[in-house]
Enzyme design. Structure first.
Site, PDB file in Angstrom:
ATOM      1  N   ASP A  33      -0.716  -0.316   6.543  1.00 51.31           N
ATOM      2  CA  ASP A  33      -0.705   0.283   7.883  1.00 51.31           C
ATOM      3  C   ASP A  33      -2.050   0.847   8.312  1.00 51.31           C
ATOM      4  O   ASP A  33      -2.190   1.302   9.441  1.00 51.31           O
ATOM      5  CB  ASP A  33       0.349   1.398   7.956  1.00 51.31           C
ATOM      6  CG  ASP A  33      -0.040   2.612   7.119  1.00 51.31           C
ATOM      7  OD1 ASP A  33      -0.840   2.450   6.165  1.00 51.31           O
ATOM      8  OD2 ASP A  33       0.444   3.721   7.411  1.00 51.31           O
ATOM      9  N   THR A  92       0.653   4.858   0.664  1.00 51.61           N
ATOM     10  CA  THR A  92       0.753   5.881   1.704  1.00 51.61           C
ATOM     11  C   THR A  92       1.076   5.270   3.070  1.00 51.61           C
ATOM     12  O   THR A  92       0.362   4.391   3.548  1.00 51.61           O
ATOM     13  CB  THR A  92      -0.553   6.691   1.785  1.00 51.61           C
ATOM     14  OG1 THR A  92      -0.850   7.217   0.503  1.00 51.61           O
ATOM     15  CG2 THR A  92      -0.418   7.825   2.786  1.00 51.61           C
ATOM     16  N   ASP A 135       0.879  -1.160   0.000  1.00 49.14           N
ATOM     17  CA  ASP A 135       0.000   0.000   0.000  1.00 49.14           C
ATOM     18  C   ASP A 135       0.924   1.220   0.000  1.00 49.14           C
ATOM     19  O   ASP A 135       1.923   1.237   0.717  1.00 49.14           O
ATOM     20  CB  ASP A 135      -0.887  -0.006   1.241  1.00 49.14           C
ATOM     21  CG  ASP A 135      -1.789   1.211   1.297  1.00 49.14           C
ATOM     22  OD1 ASP A 135      -2.545   1.426   0.350  1.00 49.14           O
ATOM     23  OD2 ASP A 135      -1.697   1.960   2.293  1.00 49.14           O
TER      24      ASP A 135
END
Length: 700
Positions: A593, A394, A392
């Site tokens: 995250d 960002t 992912d």
């Protein structure tokens, strides 16, 4: 009534002891394990359609299931048991006590005494020394079948029948010494992992107004101001509100050098204040702290077995009858008890059963000392097998700390007013873009307005009333396509900004586009290096997922050398990409995250979360990076690959040496004592080799 039949399930071998219409009684030795979470087992099985009640009788090692008479649930019941594996054991199970030397002392003293006593007294001494081995063999044969203990007892019995008391005593001593050293090695590997669990603090000092009070740790609440001085362990996860100091974070992150901590610094339970004095506002206490969660993961990992371990145990159990058969055949063909005894002194199963878990636990300890927490044996094994890694964008490939770079108006509102409006709407939204906008408003000393009727649309944006105006802030898709607000006036400007890697936040007031806010997110310094290194280490496919616009995504991917990119992704889209790649036969690792990454983290073969990730991401992941550094992924990959290589290497070595020993025994070239020495020496040598993984450090 159905005759007793056994089935292999996640709870090892389970037998159907009795079956009638409406009732099934299962029997398994594992059901008597005091660490079994009976409530979890019973409640889960009761969810099966047609099941009326479930009861575990631990004294009898049985499980009784009552169900609808007109429904056969046997197949569904066994399939459900397969899903449990060792997760059904309570995390609080303690590691076995340290092995003692009583059997070694007993066998050794009996063996040595014979050298100084008359001949007529040596025979009863030999039998006395061998008695524990013989009794254990009989008990194992009756209750568990043909296991290694039966082989040991058979060898000793044959030597006693031949009146070879010296060899019988010697092998008895070697067996007990070998078992002790093997148990000690296993105990040490368990203790290494347990050593990562930090002791709980019983009492702490808190700041109550201007007064310092000593209270029990159980009385500390979220928001309490905890005072921690030099040399003391921090008992909570929190934010520093007063004082400055140096913190030793080695117990949590593996970082050897102390780090500075001042106002607004984040600190974690289990770390130690090396210098200074801090006042910490508690954000997480008790079982919610980082240390407590790691302790839970460690306890669970001590029980969970990987597929490699399960296979090793199955092969080991199958090898005992093979050895017994070779020994019996040797006796029948040669009529030589000495040769048969030599064959039976060899046991393939010891090394197969002990080396694999020892190597895995040692490697998990090594990884933890490098700031990488691997939650279990299967996670380590999967990490060695991955061929595809999905990031992912960002917060993983990029720093995740977005900054506002441009504010452009497309209405009568100026920059300041657009920022005030957007920040007011985004103030309570936990998202990197929202945090960056609010932070920029604070930096410019812009007071925020009161908001109402706030509605967060995940992966799209936010809808809120700021003052009397209805404000929408989010992606172009959300504002233009979903809310039908014309954004065409901003397209040319937005496209130009995206090509420089900017993310764009559209802001609309009362159904009219007010302006756009451009934000920049810088890739981590190590991202490109990590991607190159992973490709060197056998990861053939690197994928990036992001909710950003295509131009922004392609700009970042180009900087990092990633060719496969999925953009404008919703949370469910991330999961679909993982599942599609899995259906192609790929072994997937997913790095994320955020809360919306949790489904993908859970579905991937290995979910990897960042240290500052959301709680849900950390809970659902298999590997947690304790340092904010992607190089930990490379270290985890190297550690896992080396572990599996060591396991294969020592397994081949043990099988090869033991097979050679069997052949020499069949040929009559070595005695039973020499055979026992070769076998035990090989097992202990490979165990020590596996244990050395804990000291191997990071491999370059």
């Amino acid at each position: 009534m159905t005759r007793f039949k056994t089935y292999s399930t996640g709870l090892e071998k389970v037998g159907i002891a009795h079956k009638t219409d409406g009732r099934i009684r299962l029997k398994a030795w594992v059901l008597g394990n005091p660490a079994l979470d009976c409530t979890l087992l019973e409640s889960t099985l009761e969810c099966i359609s047609g099941v009326i009640s479930v009861r575990v009788n631990q004294r009898a090692n049985t499980l009784v299931v009552c169900h609808d008479r007109d429904k056969d649930i046997t197949e569904v019941l066994l399939k459900t048991l397969q899903t449990f594996s060792h997760a059904v054991f309570q995390a609080e199970e303690e590691i076995q006590d340290s092995p003692d030397l009583i059997n070694v002392y007993w066998a050794g003293s009996m063996w040595l005494s014979k050298m100084f006593l008359p001949q007529w007294f040596r025979t009863p001494l030999t039998f006395a020394g061998a008695a524990p081995v013989l009794m254990k063999g009989i008990d194992t044969l009756v209750n568990e079948g043909l296991k290694v203990e039966v082989l040991d007892a058979t060898v000793i019995s044959m030597l006693l029948l031949r009146k070879d008391y010296f060899t019988a005593g010697s092998i008895t001593f070697l067996l007990n010494l070998g078992h002790y050293l093997e148990a000690s090695t296993q105990y040490k590997s368990d203790r290494m992992l347990k050593s990562l669990i930090k002791p709980e603090v019983e009492y702490v000092w808190i700041l109550d107004g201007k007064t310092e009070k000593k209270v029990a740790m159980g009385e500390v609440l979220v928001g309490s101001l905890v005072i921690v001085g030099a040399g003391e362990m921090i008992p909570v996860d929190g934010i520093v509100r007063g004082g400055e100091g140096l913190i030793n974070q080695a117990s949590v992150t593996g970082e050897s050098l102390p780090v500075n901590a001042g106002p607004d610094s984040e600190v974690f339970a289990g770390t130690v204040v090396a210098e200074g004095r801090l006042v910490i506002e508690a954000r997480k206490v008790g079982a919610e702290t980082t240390t407590a969660r790691i302790a839970k993961f460690i306890n669970n990992s001590l029980k969970n077995k990987s597929n490699t371990e399960v296979r090793a145990f199955k092969i080991a159990d199958r090898m005992v009858p093979v050895t017994f058969g070779i020994g019996l055949a040797t006796l029948l063909l040669t009529r030589d008890f000495r040769r048969a005894s030599s064959v039976l002194s060899v046991d393939y199963s010891c090394a197969l059963k002990l080396v694999t878990p020892t190597a895995i636990k040692s490697s998990m300890y090594c990884a933890a000392s490098e700031g990488i927490f691997i939650k279990g044996a299967q996670s380590l094994e999967n990490m060695a097998e991955i061929d595809t890694i999905i990031f992912d964008k960002t917060g993983t490939l990029t720093k995740g700390s977005l900054e506002v770079s441009d504010i452009i108006s497309f209405s009568d509102m100026d920059e300041r007013e657009i920022l005030r409006t957007a920040a007011s709407a985004e103030e309570h939204y936990s998202h990197p873009i929202a945090s960056a906008v609010v932070k920029e408003a604070e930096r410019r000393n812009i007071p925020l307005e009161e908001t109402g009727e706030v509605d967060f649309i995940i992966a799209h944006g936010v809808s809120a009333y700021v003052g009397k105006r209805h404000v929408l802030a989010g992606s172009r898709h959300f504002i233009h396509d979903d809310e039908n607000i014309d954004c065409c006036a901003a397209d040319e400007t937005a496209d130009a900004l995206r090509k420089t890697g900017r993310s764009i936040l559209y802001v609309a007031c009362d159904r009219v586009l007010a302006g756009i806010i451009a934000l920049k997110d810088v890739p981590r310094a190590e991202s490109a290096e990590v991607i190159k290194e992973l490709k060197k280490r056998g990861v053939s496919r690197v994928v990036m997922l992001t909710g950003d616009h295509r131009d922004t995504a392609m700009h970042v991917a180009g900087e990092l050398g990633i060719k496969e990119v999925y953009y404008e992704m919703k949370p469910e889209d991330k999961l679909s990409v993982v599942n599609r790649l899995k259906s192609e036969g790929r072994k997937i690792a997913f790095v994320g995250d955020g809360v919306n990454d949790a489904p993908a983290l859970l579905s991937a073969h290995v979910g990897i979360s960042m240290p500052e990730g959301a709680d849900l991401a950390r809970e659902t992941s298999d590997v947690i990076l304790l340092r904010n550094d992607l190089r930990g992924i490379v270290t985890a990959r190297i550690t896992a690959a080396k572990t599996m290589k060591v396991i294969k290497r020592v397994s081949v070595a043990n099988i090869g040496i033991n097979t050679m020993t069997v052949l020499l025994s069949v040929m009559g070239r070595i005695s039973p004592l020499q055979s026992a020495v070769l076998h035990n020496g090989t097992t202990l040598g490979t165990l020590l080799y596996a244990l050395s993984l804990s000291q191997s450090g990071r491999q370059k």
